[in-house]
Scaffold this motif. Sequence first.
Motif, mmCIF file in Angstrom:
data_model
loop_
_atom_site.group_PDB
_atom_site.id
_atom_site.type_symbol
_atom_site.label_atom_id
_atom_site.label_comp_id
_atom_site.label_asym_id
_atom_site.label_seq_id
_atom_site.Cartn_x
_atom_site.Cartn_y
_atom_site.Cartn_z
ATOM 1 N N THR A 174 0.961 -1.088 0.434
ATOM 2 C CA THR A 174 0.296 -0.109 0.176
ATOM 3 C C THR A 174 0.926 1.415 -0.119
ATOM 4 O OG1 THR A 174 -1.893 1.185 0.674
ATOM 5 C CG2 THR A 174 0.350 0.092 2.677
ATOM 6 N N ASN A 175 -0.322 2.093 -0.365
ATOM 7 C CA ASN A 175 1.126 3.484 -0.658
ATOM 8 C C ASN A 175 0.577 4.622 0.475
ATOM 9 O OD1 ASN A 175 1.966 2.653 -3.163
ATOM 10 N ND2 ASN A 175 1.030 3.639 -4.001
ATOM 11 N N LEU A 176 -0.586 3.596 0.843
ATOM 12 C CA LEU A 176 -1.253 5.345 2.185
ATOM 13 C C LEU A 176 -1.328 3.580 3.532
ATOM 14 C CD1 LEU A 176 -3.972 6.259 -0.658
ATOM 15 C CD2 LEU A 176 -2.082 7.302 0.883
ATOM 16 N N ARG A 177 -0.146 3.539 4.497
ATOM 17 C CA ARG A 177 -0.538 2.807 5.724
ATOM 18 C C ARG A 177 -1.373 3.522 6.536
ATOM 19 N NH1 ARG A 177 4.583 1.426 9.800
ATOM 20 N NH2 ARG A 177 3.227 0.010 11.200
ATOM 21 N N ALA A 178 -1.824 4.905 6.184
ATOM 22 C CA ALA A 178 -2.128 5.111 7.671
ATOM 23 C C ALA A 178 -4.057 4.720 6.804
ATOM 24 C CB ALA A 178 -2.329 6.947 7.765
ATOM 25 N N ASN A 179 -4.376 3.953 5.871
ATOM 26 C CA ASN A 179 -5.788 3.670 5.843
ATOM 27 C C ASN A 179 -5.878 2.627 5.979
ATOM 28 O OD1 ASN A 179 -5.812 6.117 4.797
ATOM 29 N ND2 ASN A 179 -6.078 5.486 2.357
ATOM 30 N N LEU A 180 -5.067 1.739 6.409
ATOM 31 C CA LEU A 180 -5.131 0.287 6.916
ATOM 32 C C LEU A 180 -5.849 0.240 8.293
ATOM 33 C CD1 LEU A 180 -3.890 -0.119 4.317
ATOM 34 C CD2 LEU A 180 -2.705 -2.280 5.307
ATOM 35 N N ASP A 181 -6.804 -0.127 8.242
ATOM 36 C CA ASP A 181 -7.866 -0.939 9.529
ATOM 37 C C ASP A 181 -6.222 -1.395 10.888
ATOM 38 O OD1 ASP A 181 -8.743 -2.354 11.813
ATOM 39 O OD2 ASP A 181 -10.413 -1.526 10.494
ATOM 40 N N GLU A 182 -6.490 -0.533 12.257
ATOM 41 C CA GLU A 182 -5.486 -1.485 13.153
ATOM 42 C C GLU A 182 -5.708 -3.186 12.491
ATOM 43 O OE1 GLU A 182 -6.104 1.068 16.349
ATOM 44 O OE2 GLU A 182 -5.425 3.056 15.393
ATOM 45 N N ALA A 183 -6.541 -3.569 13.261
ATOM 46 C CA ALA A 183 -6.861 -5.307 13.293
ATOM 47 C C ALA A 183 -6.342 -5.731 11.984
ATOM 48 C CB ALA A 183 -8.669 -5.186 12.972
ATOM 49 N N PHE A 184 -5.923 -5.155 10.956
ATOM 50 C CA PHE A 184 -5.139 -6.303 9.983
ATOM 51 C C PHE A 184 -4.133 -6.077 10.498
ATOM 52 C CE2 PHE A 184 -8.611 -4.998 6.859
ATOM 53 C CZ PHE A 184 -9.415 -6.136 6.808
ATOM 54 N N THR A 185 -3.164 -4.654 11.169
ATOM 55 C CA THR A 185 -2.037 -4.469 11.507
ATOM 56 C C THR A 185 -1.736 -5.280 12.649
ATOM 57 O OG1 THR A 185 -1.915 -2.318 11.079
ATOM 58 C CG2 THR A 185 -0.373 -2.991 11.735
ATOM 59 N N ARG A 186 -2.676 -6.195 13.267
ATOM 60 C CA ARG A 186 -2.054 -6.378 14.575
ATOM 61 C C ARG A 186 -1.614 -7.835 13.907
ATOM 62 N NH1 ARG A 186 -5.238 -9.293 17.326
ATOM 63 N NH2 ARG A 186 -7.332 -9.802 16.250
ATOM 64 N N ARG A 187 -2.828 -8.573 12.456
ATOM 65 C CA ARG A 187 -2.517 -9.536 12.353
ATOM 66 C C ARG A 187 -1.162 -10.407 11.284
ATOM 67 N NH1 ARG A 187 -7.712 -8.981 13.553
ATOM 68 N NH2 ARG A 187 -8.631 -10.522 14.309
ATOM 69 N N LEU A 188 -0.603 -9.209 11.625
ATOM 70 C CA LEU A 188 0.327 -8.929 10.267
ATOM 71 C C LEU A 188 1.208 -9.168 11.476
ATOM 72 C CD1 LEU A 188 0.067 -5.567 8.849
ATOM 73 C CD2 LEU A 188 -0.307 -7.889 7.082
ATOM 74 N N ASP A 189 2.409 -10.205 10.632
ATOM 75 C CA ASP A 189 3.622 -11.293 10.976
ATOM 76 C C ASP A 189 5.044 -9.733 10.675
ATOM 77 O OD1 ASP A 189 3.375 -14.166 11.402
ATOM 78 O OD2 ASP A 189 2.932 -13.690 9.961
ATOM 79 N N LEU A 190 4.679 -8.703 10.181
ATOM 80 C CA LEU A 190 5.647 -7.868 9.739
ATOM 81 C C LEU A 190 5.147 -7.052 8.923
ATOM 82 C CD1 LEU A 190 9.030 -9.492 8.443
ATOM 83 C CD2 LEU A 190 9.185 -8.928 10.497
ATOM 84 N N VAL A 191 5.882 -5.717 9.771
ATOM 85 C CA VAL A 191 5.797 -4.503 8.930
ATOM 86 C C VAL A 191 7.076 -3.835 8.343
ATOM 87 C CG1 VAL A 191 4.030 -2.052 8.949
ATOM 88 C CG2 VAL A 191 3.285 -4.089 10.090
ATOM 89 N N VAL A 192 7.051 -3.589 6.718
ATOM 90 C CA VAL A 192 8.875 -2.444 6.383
ATOM 91 C C VAL A 192 8.113 -1.819 5.297
ATOM 92 C CG1 VAL A 192 10.301 -4.092 4.970
ATOM 93 C CG2 VAL A 192 8.746 -5.905 6.130
ATOM 94 N N ASP A 193 8.388 -1.017 5.842
ATOM 95 C CA ASP A 193 8.628 0.381 5.493
ATOM 96 C C ASP A 193 9.610 1.269 4.584
ATOM 97 O OD1 ASP A 193 6.068 1.579 7.091
ATOM 98 O OD2 ASP A 193 7.862 1.977 8.693
ATOM 99 N N PHE A 194 8.580 0.843 3.507
ATOM 100 C CA PHE A 194 9.892 1.489 2.165
ATOM 101 C C PHE A 194 10.152 3.236 1.459
ATOM 102 C CE2 PHE A 194 8.680 -2.729 1.789
ATOM 103 C CZ PHE A 194 9.964 -3.212 0.801
ATOM 104 N N PRO A 195 11.630 3.141 2.695
ATOM 105 C CA PRO A 195 11.990 5.298 2.615
ATOM 106 C C PRO A 195 11.789 5.252 0.487
ATOM 107 C CG PRO A 195 13.373 3.978 3.028
ATOM 108 C CD PRO A 195 12.497 2.499 2.900
ATOM 109 N N LEU A 196 12.217 6.405 1.031
ATOM 110 C CA LEU A 196 11.914 7.117 -0.406
ATOM 111 C C LEU A 196 14.394 6.958 -0.770
ATOM 112 C CD1 LEU A 196 10.441 9.869 -1.481
ATOM 113 C CD2 LEU A 196 10.251 8.024 -2.648
#
Length: 705
Positions: free
Chosen positions: A592-614
């Motif tokens: 996603t390009n818009l992480r803030a738009n994802l529901d927090e309940a989805f984020t809790r079920r994720l194993d990893l969150v990888v932020d890709f910087p410029l």
Amino acid sequence: MNTGTDGSGEGTAADPGLAHLMGRLALVEERVRRAVDARRAGDPEPDDPFRGIYLSDDAVRRLLDEPATVPGPDPVDAVRAAELAARAARARAEGAPLRLDGLEQDFGLLPLDTELLLVALAPDLDRRYEQLYGYLNDDVTRRRPTAGLALALCGTPAASAGARARLSAAAPLVARGLLVVEEPERPLLSRALRVPDRVTAHLLGDDSPDPALIDLLVPLTSGILPTGLADRVAVALRRGVGPVYLREPAGGSARSVAADALAAAGRRALGLDLGRLVRRADPAEAVATAGREAGLRGAGLVAAPVEALAERPELLRTLAALPVPVVLAGKASWDPAWADRAPLLADVERIGADERSALWRAALARTAPRQPEGAEAPAAVRHDAAAAFHLTPEQVERAARTARQQALLSGGPLTDAHLLYGARAQNTSGLERLARRIEPGVGWDDLVLPPPVLGQLRELAARARHRDRVLGDWNMRPGGGRGRGVMALFAGDSGTGKTMSAEVIAGALGLDLYTVDLATVVDKYVGETEKNLERIFTEAAGVNAVLLFDEADAVFGKRSEVKDAHDRYANVESAYLLQRMESFDGLAVLATNLRANLDEAFTRRLDLVVDFPLPEAAQREALWDRCLGRAVPRGDDLDLAFCGRSFELAGGDIRSAAVTAAYLAVEAGRPVGMAELVAAVAREYRKLGRLCLPSEFGPYLELTR
């Protein structure tokens, strides 16, 4: 009658079973001879060439005057039968298989059933019987015994209800396909009797499967996995409990467990593919043929997957009611409406990491080509190379064979790449109708990312590779019906490498990458989006691949306060996705390009969150160098350090500019130089809505014009 397989009498001595069969048929021949003699003695015109075409007055008078008689037992026959029985007893004591005896025991035949079968079998082994039966039928065109003639040759009155019942549709001979009663429109006594070719071949010692089942029978793998459950199922099978239903997870081993159980119960195992069966024009007939084949071989049926017959419960009921051991396997929970008898239910555990490695070792050993004496042993491949693949034992066997074939095609030794190719070849094609398949063509060296991001990506690959060990063998999986899937979120601006990173991970695991096209998922009609996603998750469960949901915020967005029906149904979609993600067993990446738009309940079920910087300046320079590659000719004035330092672009934009510069250089007929590179960057700036400022382009500003 000829007692040899070739008519000479030779060939039966070495085969006690065939000798016993021919001895029994010799007794039939004697009864036929007496019947022919009796007919000729009372026939006024025994040599009439038009017999059966018309009835003369004498023939009608004879039919009216002569009472219906049944030949009585002959003392000579009794002596011969006793001698034959004594020889058969000696052969059985010596361990010789007598197939006719086995048929009687396995199919529950009475002595009269066996005699009727032999009478019907005779024309298939000696063509003289066609003419003799035509004479006795009083119709030269009818060259098989009728029911009335067969009963008479067996010394049984035609009016005997018990004898006639042995030829009914429910009797073992007919119900189990050993004898076919043809011409149902005729009276019973006039119906022809025929023995199917497969039964004849079996009695003669041929174990080739019925041609009608060639495309339905599948090979089974046995004797490799632990046999704890198989031994318990074998005890039930020996006690006559059945049918048995084994429920398995994705990539499970239910068929292998069933084969081991049947082997422990003293039976062979025939694998029946229900997915192919249901597509047959005559599936019910194929089920009956499979039951007969299992009976002839002294085997049990292993039928899977039951989900294929969920819409045809009558076939499942027929299959479960077969009088042979039947072990069904599938992933769905058992529906009591599928069978009249309650089956023995058992859950098959997942294949652990060590067991999967053992499967690969055994499959590679079985498929290894024979090495000439003195040849150097080939180098061993790593069995954990395919650890991320959830394959059944049968799929592992096919994958090993495919890998061997690829190695033969390449002309070199078997490698990990061949092994991964064979494993990928087991994927079904159903997901390709719902998502776009990408065969990975990039590796870790192609990624230009900060070290922390690379570390997270390698961790994600490690999670996918070792999840069976951690979540299965070490039991680190939480409860609540959660699967063994690995979920990750890739968040970052467009062009920062999210899709490419998913491709690299898929390549590192030897998997394909499937990109879900959200345009085919989101539907304006209520409930259709959930159905589309369910189809994707269901198909993905049978495919070893990385599933990429690009622009994931479109379907994994935040739930909102319910103000109207649209909000309520949108929240239903999100709630469904939350539950479905938890039960997913595969590897899924949400981009996603818009992480803030994802529901927090989805984020809790994720194993990893990888932020890709410029990318920063040094990374941009490396990206310019990587995107231009080594095959593109470069001009002497090319200054990639300036490009990396001055042009703040994402990796995707740099890639696009490099391709544009290459086209400009080809058109101009010269290597790629700063003129082409700056012109390409200017085009990218215009696409992005940015101005070409002197502070960025410096001395190359004129080239933008």
